[in-house]
Scaffold this motif. Structure first.
Motif, mmCIF file in Angstrom:
data_model
loop_
_atom_site.group_PDB
_atom_site.id
_atom_site.type_symbol
_atom_site.label_atom_id
_atom_site.label_comp_id
_atom_site.label_asym_id
_atom_site.label_seq_id
_atom_site.Cartn_x
_atom_site.Cartn_y
_atom_site.Cartn_z
ATOM 1 N N VAL A 128 -57.354 13.018 22.856
ATOM 2 C CA VAL A 128 -58.756 12.688 22.568
ATOM 3 C C VAL A 128 -58.987 11.188 22.692
ATOM 4 O O VAL A 128 -58.214 10.383 22.164
ATOM 5 N N ASN A 159 -64.276 7.410 22.580
ATOM 6 C CA ASN A 159 -65.694 7.593 22.892
ATOM 7 C C ASN A 159 -66.145 9.056 22.909
ATOM 8 O O ASN A 159 -67.310 9.347 23.136
ATOM 9 N N GLN A 160 -65.209 9.982 22.641
ATOM 10 C CA GLN A 160 -65.575 11.403 22.554
ATOM 11 C C GLN A 160 -66.108 11.768 21.163
ATOM 12 O O GLN A 160 -66.624 12.863 20.964
ATOM 13 N N ASN A 161 -65.939 10.871 20.215
ATOM 14 C CA ASN A 161 -66.427 11.096 18.843
ATOM 15 C C ASN A 161 -65.913 12.418 18.268
ATOM 16 O O ASN A 161 -66.601 13.100 17.504
ATOM 17 N N ASN A 162 -64.702 12.769 18.664
ATOM 18 C CA ASN A 162 -64.079 14.016 18.222
ATOM 19 C C ASN A 162 -62.980 13.665 17.231
ATOM 20 O O ASN A 162 -61.875 13.310 17.619
ATOM 21 N N SER A 168 -66.382 16.840 23.314
ATOM 22 C CA SER A 168 -66.970 15.503 23.274
ATOM 23 C C SER A 168 -68.364 15.592 22.664
ATOM 24 O O SER A 168 -69.099 16.549 22.919
ATOM 25 N N GLY A 177 -70.361 14.223 15.882
ATOM 26 C CA GLY A 177 -68.921 14.516 15.860
ATOM 27 C C GLY A 177 -68.449 14.893 14.477
ATOM 28 O O GLY A 177 -67.662 15.842 14.300
#
Length: 386
Positions: free
Chosen positions: A236, A239-242, A256, A263
């Motif tokens: 991960v 910038n995927q805010n996961n 994402s 997120g």
């Protein structure tokens, strides 16, 4: 003749899991029959007739619609079915609406029969299984709402319920404060790789958790574990805010989200999916929520340690790692704690000063007495003729 069927504990719990239960159940009520006794059941050549005898008494004498209890646990450790689960029991007057009623055959008052061996083991396993199925930990003795001794004056709840070890629920209110969560995150990683401020990420977890009834501090501790304290570096990307590793099975498959708040919302919803059969209150943004439904994991985890082998596979010690982080967060002193320490120090110092002041006053009194004595002796000496 009304027929009754017996099950082992394991087979009864499996049967129960397959039932369409339409009634909300939040309490397990426990009773003893008093009569019939264990001896009556053991000596009976037809065990079902003992259960049938209770049914006759309840329906013919007491005029109830059916036998009062949902199940009966016999001295041989069998679970006998009873009243329809979707109908409230005749258990404790005024407290039946959300109850599941268990009747144990025997008289367990002090000096009478003993609840032991295979019967005790069956009751304990049954209660534990019902707690899991109905997502509750409320065991109610009949005597709590009655003048009766039921389920027996010789019994206490600790016989049936183990003291929870590491049993921290996923659902509930956060215990850690915003200050503690933020302080611990920055203590381990002063530069978290997130697309918002440290203050904002903590606020999102507490607020979104409160909306869905999930402990925001538990979810945050899990996020710290999953992201390496927001250092990332795995499948991960920041910038995927996961923050929960949703869909992170292999590179390129991780979910994402357009913003940190969404997120966090997805993480909270996914965690709620594991902990509750109630759907999220807000529109679902968790792309993996339907996966939980498909594989039958919805509502399968009451406690954080129940995530072992489910959220993480094989997941040995996964929940314990979350709890270790949570414990460290909660152990951090807050501003209120610091203020309390300061106030206690001031009070302690004042106490010491008062004690020293009182000692000085006592000394002064002693000197005053001595001075008065000397003055009188001098006056007497001057009056004396030489």
């Amino acid at each position: 003749m009304r027929r009754f069927h017996s099950y082992t504990v394991e087979s009864y719990l499996q049967y129960l899991k397959k039932l369409n239960i339409t009634r909300r159940i939040t309490e397990i009520h426990l009773h003893h029959t008093w009569k019939p006794t264990k001896r009556t059941y053991i000596l009976a050549s037809d065990k079902e007739k003992v259960i049938y005898g209770m049914w006759r008494y309840h329906t013919k004498t007491l005029k109830w619609r059916d036998i009062g209890q949902h199940v009966t646990v016999s001295p041989d450790g069998l679970i006998w079915d009873g009243r329809d689960i979707n109908i409230i029991p005749a258990s404790i007057l005024g407290h039946n609406n959300y109850a599941f009623a268990i009747e144990m055959i025997g008289n367990f008052d002090k000096g009478e029969e003993k609840l032991e061996g295979i019967q005790l083991c069956a009751v304990k396993k049954l209660i534990e299984g019902l707690f899991e199925i109905f997502h509750t930990d409320q065991l109610i003795f009949h005597r709590e709402y009655s003048h009766k001794t039921c389920p027996g004056s010789s019994l206490t709840k600790d016989i049936f319920i183990k003291k929870p070890q590491n049993k921290v629920k996923i659902l509930g209110e956060a215990i850690a404060t915003k200050e503690q969560m933020k302080k611990y995150m920055l203590l381990i990683n002063p530069l978290p790789n997130i697309q918002c401020t440290p203050d904002q990420i903590v606020t999102y977890y507490l607020n979104e958790g409160a909306i869905e009834g999930v402990r925001g501090d538990v979810a945050f501790a899990q996020a710290l574990l999953e992201t390496g304290f927001f250092r990332f570096g795995g499948i991960v990307l920041p910038n995927q805010n996961n923050y929960a590793g949703l869909g992170a099975i292999k590179k390129g498959m991780a979910a994402s989200f357009p913003s940190p708040r969404i997120g966090v919302k997805a993480h909270i919803q996914h965690l709620k999916g594991y902990a509750s059969k109630e759907p999220p209150i807000r529109p679902i943004v968790d792309p993996r929520y339907t996966v939980l439904e498909d594989i039958g994991l919805i509502g399968s985890c009451i406690y954080v340690t129940d995530l072992n082998g489910k959220w993480a596979i094989p997941g040995n010690g996964y929940g314990e790692k979350i709890l270790k982080i949570l414990k460290k967060i909660i152990s951090l002193p807050t501003q209120e704690d610091s203020a309390d320490i300061w106030n206690k120090a001031i009070l302690e110092e004042n106490k010491k000063l008062k004690e020293e002041n009182n000692k000085l006053k006592d000394k002064i009194k002693q000197y005053e007495v001595l001075l008065n004595t000397l003055i009188k002796e001098i006056e007497n000496f001057l009056k004396t003729d030489v």
